[in-house]
Design an enzyme around this catalytic site. Sequence first.
Site, PDB file in Angstrom:
ATOM      1  N   HIS A   1       0.791  -1.236   0.000  1.00 19.34           N
ATOM      2  CA  HIS A   1       0.000   0.000   0.000  1.00 19.34           C
ATOM      3  C   HIS A   1       0.822   1.284   0.000  1.00 19.34           C
ATOM      4  O   HIS A   1       0.329   2.338  -0.399  1.00 19.34           O
ATOM      5  CB  HIS A   1      -0.928   0.003   1.227  1.00 19.34           C
ATOM      6  CG  HIS A   1      -2.185   0.797   1.030  1.00 19.34           C
ATOM      7  ND1 HIS A   1      -2.231   1.959   0.304  1.00 19.34           N
ATOM      8  CD2 HIS A   1      -3.446   0.597   1.476  1.00 19.34           C
ATOM      9  CE1 HIS A   1      -3.467   2.435   0.305  1.00 19.34           C
ATOM     10  NE2 HIS A   1      -4.218   1.631   0.999  1.00 19.34           N
TER      11      HIS A   1
ATOM     12  N   TYR B   1     -14.824   6.002   8.046  1.00 16.64           N
ATOM     13  CA  TYR B   1     -13.772   6.432   7.123  1.00 16.64           C
ATOM     14  C   TYR B   1     -14.193   6.056   5.708  1.00 16.64           C
ATOM     15  O   TYR B   1     -14.442   4.886   5.418  1.00 16.64           O
ATOM     16  CB  TYR B   1     -12.463   5.732   7.496  1.00 16.64           C
ATOM     17  CG  TYR B   1     -11.241   6.097   6.678  1.00 16.64           C
ATOM     18  CD1 TYR B   1     -10.209   6.821   7.250  1.00 16.64           C
ATOM     19  CD2 TYR B   1     -11.101   5.688   5.361  1.00 16.64           C
ATOM     20  CE1 TYR B   1      -9.062   7.141   6.528  1.00 16.64           C
ATOM     21  CE2 TYR B   1      -9.970   6.007   4.618  1.00 16.64           C
ATOM     22  CZ  TYR B   1      -8.963   6.733   5.208  1.00 16.64           C
ATOM     23  OH  TYR B   1      -7.839   7.058   4.490  1.00 16.64           O
TER      24      TYR B   1
ATOM     25  N   THR C   1      -4.766  10.620  -0.717  1.00 10.74           N
ATOM     26  CA  THR C   1      -6.141  10.446  -0.259  1.00 10.74           C
ATOM     27  C   THR C   1      -6.478  11.451   0.841  1.00 10.74           C
ATOM     28  O   THR C   1      -5.607  12.066   1.432  1.00 10.74           O
ATOM     29  CB  THR C   1      -6.375   9.029   0.297  1.00 10.74           C
ATOM     30  OG1 THR C   1      -5.498   8.820   1.414  1.00 10.74           O
ATOM     31  CG2 THR C   1      -6.131   7.975  -0.758  1.00 10.74           C
TER      32      THR C   1
END
Length: 781
Positions: A474, A590, A603
């Site tokens: 990630h 979230y 993000t």
Amino acid sequence: MAEAHQAVAFQFTITPEGIDLRLSYQALFQIYLSGLRSWKKRISRMRNRVIKGVYPASPSSWLFVVIAILATMYMRSDPSMGLIAKIQEHLPISSLSLSVQGQTMLSVLVFSTLLWLSLILTLRFCLKLLLSYHRWMFEQHGHISTTTKVWVTLVRLLSGRKPLLYSYQTSLPCLPVPPIKDTLERYLESVRPLLSGPGFQRMTVLAAQFENSLGNRLQRYLKLKALWATNYVSDWWEEYIYLRGRGPIMVNSNYYGMDFLYVTPTPIQAARAGNTITALLLYRRKVNSEQLTPSRVPGTVIPLCAAQCERMFNTTRTPGEETDLLQHWQDSEFVAVYHRGRYFRLWVYKAGRLLSPREIEYQIQRILDDPSPPGPGEDRLGALTAGDRVPWCAVRKQYFSSGVNKRSLDCIERAAFFVTLDDEEQGMMGEDPVGNLDRYAKSLLHGKCYDRWFDKSFSVVVYKNGKNGLNAEHSWADAPTVAHLWEFTLATDAFQLGYTEDGHCKGEVERSLPPPQRLTWDIPVEVQEQVSISLSVAQALADDVDCHVFPFRDFGKGRIKKLKISPDAFIQLALQLAYYRDRKTFCLTYEASMTRLFREGRTETVRSCSTEGCAFVKAVESGEGPEHCRRLFRLAAEKHQNLYRLAMTGSGIDRHLFCLYVVSKYLGVESPFLTEVLSEPWRLSTSQTPVQQLELFDMKNHPDFISLGGGFGPVADDGYGVSYIIVGEDMINYHVSCKHSFSETDSHRFGAQISRALLDLLSVLTPAKTENPQAQDKKQQ
């Protein structure tokens, strides 16, 4: 080893008569072709640098400017207003030995070049100003202002020439630092429905104290960083959220992407691997040559930042004592392959030529047919990447920094990507398709905990029955970037490359290809002991994950759009209703939103649990009238869309507060307010996987080629992780995860709550149709 001898270009022996030199002309020719490919890539990069450097103009526009200046001077006019004469005066005439006419021509060229560069900088500045305009996002659909219409026209004019992948990078605006007062107000608004009266009052006091004391000081430092850095968030976000994590990245950070839901293009494992590897390398070629079309906001001409594509291939995450490091190599001509406990290096280029899909299938089949057993300690070596980071760092430093282990580890880390040839069958199949789909998700998320290399930027998994998928690390990029890659891979595999009637890859095979190179290791007992420890940590984490994947087929975005509602707002409010029914309370939610409208943006968090959304959920659960519920829903949906727009345009809450917290740590000061905010758990973490390349999939002629999307593990031990992808007009695919160790969460139960909530929302928003008298008479009869 035959491949080793073929790699030697010359041999020599020393004899009494002198040196006997024997050249291998075939090997030298292969070296020549490989070098030729390397130089072609260098020239291509240089060409792209020039094209990007002058964008939004073109290199040929320089010639146009020169001709225009010369034509004007030919007509006895001086467009430079004396500057050409000034340039001519300062030319080093003595060293040039030019005639007067030559000096004039050289001065015109210098002036034209300077004028051309000035025009480029002006155009780039204008485009940057235009891309900084975000009011268009807040206008109602169908009610576009004149200002926005003019703005769209200007953006089209300045970005009309076909851009390269990174052409817009220098024209994208920098992420702005929001006013601290606005961020605190939005934060307090977001936690209002989650706190009791006294709790909210306490947070209000903490926020006010923070703003009036430490907050403004931290804000000044942050604004200073924003002036200096390209993006004031991204480098800290990458380091402190991802790379400094000392726990396992498997499940906790990595995520997965799935194959088609209903279709497996071929049941032959080697063939599917051949086409998949080829498609990925074709995508890499597009990235390297920058021929990939820049991503844009769907339905607009607004470009998105492409910086995350730079580290997609030839990248690995290496462990460190305090923080990990992302390592990226310029190029790689091989991939690393794992099969039944053994590691191989598979060369995918020969003499500068990319192997055909059929040749790669042939090489993969060689690996599958290789009967050699794993070496001592080799079979579960990948568990080191699945466990805690500090032990992996220590083992790597001590046992993998030299010799055969370093050479083999370099082959894995420098590979274009990692491939696992799994000996299991996966997919929605058999007598238990629902359960098999869940097992398929868990397999991609963590596998056996040792048969993936979780440090690689992404690992492709090809199963025995031809199904495939991927697991992505990630830290280097977010899910939309990987999803774009995976969409291209699936579409190219199925529709462009294709298969023969018997399921094999197309193309011819050069039988003289050297076999894949088996990697060798020297794994001492100490390393094997650490492998066992890391495997036990990873196995406990994997066994605790509860995954449920299900396609929702009752309706999709087509039906939702007819109600003039944002599909994402509809889905998020359904999730709020489902969570309230599941846990009898609301929670901090979230939702990931992108900030790629800005340079190097990643993000931002949309706090989807709003006061308006909670009011709607309570109204539905208490049995309020349909009209009242519809009115509350519209308010909640509009609120959610506004929160999403604010997050996309740099006015979110969480990244700003996170960076203020980092600054406070650097300054060595404590903030009770920031400490409490950053420790709040996200019990419902959600993310939408966007479908970005609709042109690649012909859903009318191939309706079965439906993407399943992907998912991730739960963020909180007592919460849910929910990923969803809106497919076509009539389907939404969900991926739900939680942990078995928390008895109050259950992925199947929550999945059922989501389905029920979606149907209930549609029922609330669809007014009951009044039947005409004739229909009522027929029913009575």
